[in-house]
Design a protein around this motif. Sequence first.
Motif, mmCIF file in Angstrom:
data_model
loop_
_atom_site.group_PDB
_atom_site.id
_atom_site.type_symbol
_atom_site.label_atom_id
_atom_site.label_comp_id
_atom_site.label_asym_id
_atom_site.label_seq_id
_atom_site.Cartn_x
_atom_site.Cartn_y
_atom_site.Cartn_z
ATOM 1 N N UNK A 2 0.852 -1.178 0.000
ATOM 2 C CA UNK A 2 0.000 0.000 0.000
ATOM 3 C C UNK A 2 0.894 1.236 0.000
ATOM 4 N N UNK A 3 0.416 2.317 -0.586
ATOM 5 C CA UNK A 3 1.213 3.542 -0.657
ATOM 6 C C UNK A 3 0.396 4.739 -0.196
ATOM 7 N N UNK A 4 1.104 5.767 0.206
ATOM 8 C CA UNK A 4 0.462 7.025 0.579
ATOM 9 C C UNK A 4 1.451 8.159 0.355
ATOM 10 N N UNK A 5 0.958 9.274 -0.179
ATOM 11 C CA UNK A 5 1.750 10.486 -0.286
ATOM 12 C C UNK A 5 1.137 11.545 0.636
ATOM 13 N N UNK A 6 2.021 12.260 1.325
ATOM 14 C CA UNK A 6 1.567 13.253 2.298
ATOM 15 C C UNK A 6 2.416 14.509 2.150
ATOM 16 N N UNK A 7 1.757 15.663 2.130
ATOM 17 C CA UNK A 7 2.444 16.947 1.983
ATOM 18 C C UNK A 7 2.410 17.685 3.318
ATOM 19 N N UNK A 8 3.495 17.629 4.106
ATOM 20 C CA UNK A 8 3.512 18.340 5.390
ATOM 21 C C UNK A 8 3.680 19.839 5.191
ATOM 22 N N UNK A 9 3.368 20.601 6.216
ATOM 23 C CA UNK A 9 3.466 22.062 6.131
ATOM 24 C C UNK A 9 4.815 22.572 6.616
ATOM 25 N N UNK A 10 5.737 21.674 6.895
ATOM 26 C CA UNK A 10 7.096 22.035 7.298
ATOM 27 C C UNK A 10 8.059 21.042 6.638
#
Length: 301
Positions: A2-10
């Motif tokens: 399974x995969x996931x992409x996440x865009x943090x704010x820092x």
Amino acid sequence: MLTREWLPSWPVDLNLTLGPHRRGSGDPAYTSGPDGAVWRASTTPEGPGTLRVLRRGDTVEGRAWGPGAEWLLDGLPELLGAADDPTSFTPEHEILRTAAARFGHFRVGRSRNVFEALVPAVLEQKVVGKEAWRAWRYLVRRFGEVAPGPRPPHLRWPLRVPPPPRVWVTIPSWEWHRSGIEAVRARTIIGAARVASRLEVLDTAEADRRLRSLPGIGIWTSAEVRQRALGDADAVSVGDYHIPGIVGWALTGRKVDDAGMLELLKPYAGHRYRVTRMLELSGGGPPRRGPRMSVRDYRAF
């Protein structure tokens, strides 16, 4: 997978944030590769799982394998510090202002896995890190299963998943002895394993109460667990061999005891672990003139 992409704010620093979960350079459940990817093997509420985390520009990419894959990816932002709020941290000392400028992107992450953080914390009670990490390697390799998914390409051997509570309960006395762990710490881990499901709470105060109600678990162990499992940015490792000296030397130029450390940390209530972690990362500390703690080997007793 399974995969996931996440865009943090820092700008997430994977090794800085995830480093506290690593138990020595030979940790069978944790590794970082030359490509910057960090791999962790865990026992989750859904079963064993392997998580690979890699930062690509501003985006964090997670890949996971095994029955625990979905649970690990769901918790990826929290593992990297999304639940931490450093905005109210105001450094009053110059060394902390410098550290904040250098490590301003540091966040306290949480694994949401109390028992898994508890076992190595108990192994580290009142001993040097090398002694505890040697035992951790032996026990995880001996009783942990091969981690789901591919072998990290830079390793010769696959990662191992730390044993679930039911397995820790069944480890015989001679295997604890072979690992270098004496009966006191073994009993503490076995006792905690028997009530492991009751320890899995996210409220830090309640977790502290439940942990410290168990024989063999005090303020230091509880703090070490809450820092990693619950992202408690205020959990102070009172009773640590090194931290009071680091804090006292950095903030006053002299060594202090636990009481002196707590007094110095009063202005940073809510962020006391953040402060001690930043001071550790800054590399400051008193000169080492006295004898160091020796590495014991209970296997020879």
